[in-house]
Design an enzyme around this catalytic site. Structure first.
Site, PDB file in Angstrom:
ATOM      1  N   TYR A   1       0.971  -1.326  -0.037  1.00 39.02           N
ATOM      2  CA  TYR A   1       0.005  -0.192   0.192  1.00 39.02           C
ATOM      3  C   TYR A   1       0.788   1.181  -0.041  1.00 39.02           C
ATOM      4  O   TYR A   1       1.853   1.130   0.652  1.00 39.02           O
ATOM      5  CB  TYR A   1      -0.746   0.071   1.118  1.00 39.02           C
TER       6      TYR A   1
ATOM      7  N   HIS B   1      -6.256   1.875  -1.648  1.00 33.31           N
ATOM      8  CA  HIS B   1      -6.224   0.551  -1.955  1.00 33.31           C
ATOM      9  C   HIS B   1      -4.737  -0.030  -2.186  1.00 33.31           C
ATOM     10  O   HIS B   1      -3.971   0.941  -2.664  1.00 33.31           O
ATOM     11  CB  HIS B   1      -7.226   0.247  -3.407  1.00 33.31           C
TER      12      HIS B   1
ATOM     13  N   LYS C   1      -4.593  -4.965  -9.269  1.00 29.82           N
ATOM     14  CA  LYS C   1      -3.449  -4.770  -8.597  1.00 29.82           C
ATOM     15  C   LYS C   1      -2.250  -5.073  -9.744  1.00 29.82           C
ATOM     16  O   LYS C   1      -2.770  -5.804 -10.751  1.00 29.82           O
ATOM     17  CB  LYS C   1      -3.040  -5.422  -7.538  1.00 29.82           C
TER      18      LYS C   1
END
Length: 300
Positions: free
Chosen positions: A148, A156, A193
């Site tokens: 993070y 997020h 991601k």
């Protein structure tokens, strides 16, 4: 991939209170209180005061354990988190089952006995932590860690992290096959991601002491889906060329329309001229007929 903040004002809040500052405050507080932890299984338990509870939560170390005690709180730290506070930040002492504090080498050996890949995982964890990334477990996403930019309540996670051991056969052998890489990339993409692969190379050094960590090297590799318009040419150039083609296409259609319209106009003019010529000829014949009629009347 740009950071995905969980609110409009949260980016400014994170910039006003950087993670490095919070970790520094936590380090000072733990040193002043002479904090001690207890090694229990594959985690470390630490008893802290309310101020340190807040700092541990803001710095994202471990998780709070709810107990009946009101004055003090208990936190459960992972092996990498506990060793980072103990070895790198020098703000935590950890005792074993005999309640005696362990030195760095003893604690290192104890961690390895509980997790054979601990040297590689700790090198990867400390590598990211020293760059002020918040590192948490990635078991929910099928990876080793998630990284993070700041506290998880503000933003997020951006990276799904895999730790690979370079040159050690199949000790930590993942992504050896193309199908493994494809599946991992798809999973990371589905949870928005970027897959970050950290290859740890010991460079011929052993793992008997944490002092060897300085000789380890970390190679970072970001794995993303290939977009031809982004990789082969700059996307602005592609966009500009697309607009030029659209403009040329519109200009061609306009020219063709005008040409067709001109042909129709010319055809209309030719038809009008022909009609006028016929009318003129008819008038001439009518005039001749009238003159002839007048002459005959005069003669008779």
């Amino acid at each position: 991939m740009e950071p995905r903040w969980k609110g409009k004002a949260l980016k400014a809040k994170a910039l006003a209170e950087p993670m490095s500052k919070i970790v520094s405050q936590l380090q000072s507080s733990l040193i002043q209180s002479d904090a001690h932890g207890l090694l229990a299984g594959c985690s470390v338990l630490i008893e802290v005061e309310s101020e340190q509870t807040d700092l541990l939560d803001r710095a994202c170390f471990g998780g709070r354990i709810i107990t009946a005690e009101k004055d003090k709180d208990w936190f459960q730290l992972g092996l990498e988190e506990a060793f980072y506070l103990c070895y790198s930040l020098k703000c935590l002492k950890i005792a074993g089952d005999d309640n005696c504090p362990k030195n760095d080498v003893e604690l290192w050996q104890c961690m390895i006995s509980k997790k054979s890949t601990f040297p590689d995982f700790y090198k990867a964890y400390s590598h990211l932590r020293m760059k002020n990334w918040v590192v948490k477990s990635g078991s929910n996403y099928g990876v080793d860690f998630v990284a993070y930019r700041h506290h998880p309540s503000l933003v997020h996670s951006e990276y799904a992290v895999l730790v690979l051991s370079e040159g050690e056969g199949e000790v930590n052998g993942r992504l050896r096959l193309w199908s493994d890489l494809h599946c991992t990339t798809r999973i990371s993409r589905s949870v928005v991601k970027t897959l970050l692969v950290l290859k740890i190379n010991k460079n011929g050094n052993g793992a008997t002491s944490p002092s060897y960590l300085e000789k380890y090297t970390v190679v970072e590799r970001r794995v993303t889906r290939w977009h031809p318009e982004q990789c082969r040419e700059d996307h602005m150039i592609v966009e500009k060329r697309t607009k030029q083609r659209e403009a040329l296409g519109k200009a061609g259609l306009k020219t063709k329309f005008l040409q067709n319209h001109d042909v129709k106009l010319k055809q209309g003019l030719v038809g009008s001229i022909q009609s006028l010529s016929l009318v003129r000829i008819s008038l001439i014949f009518v005039s001749i007929s009238l003159i002839g009629s007048c002459c005959l009347m005069v003669l008779f």
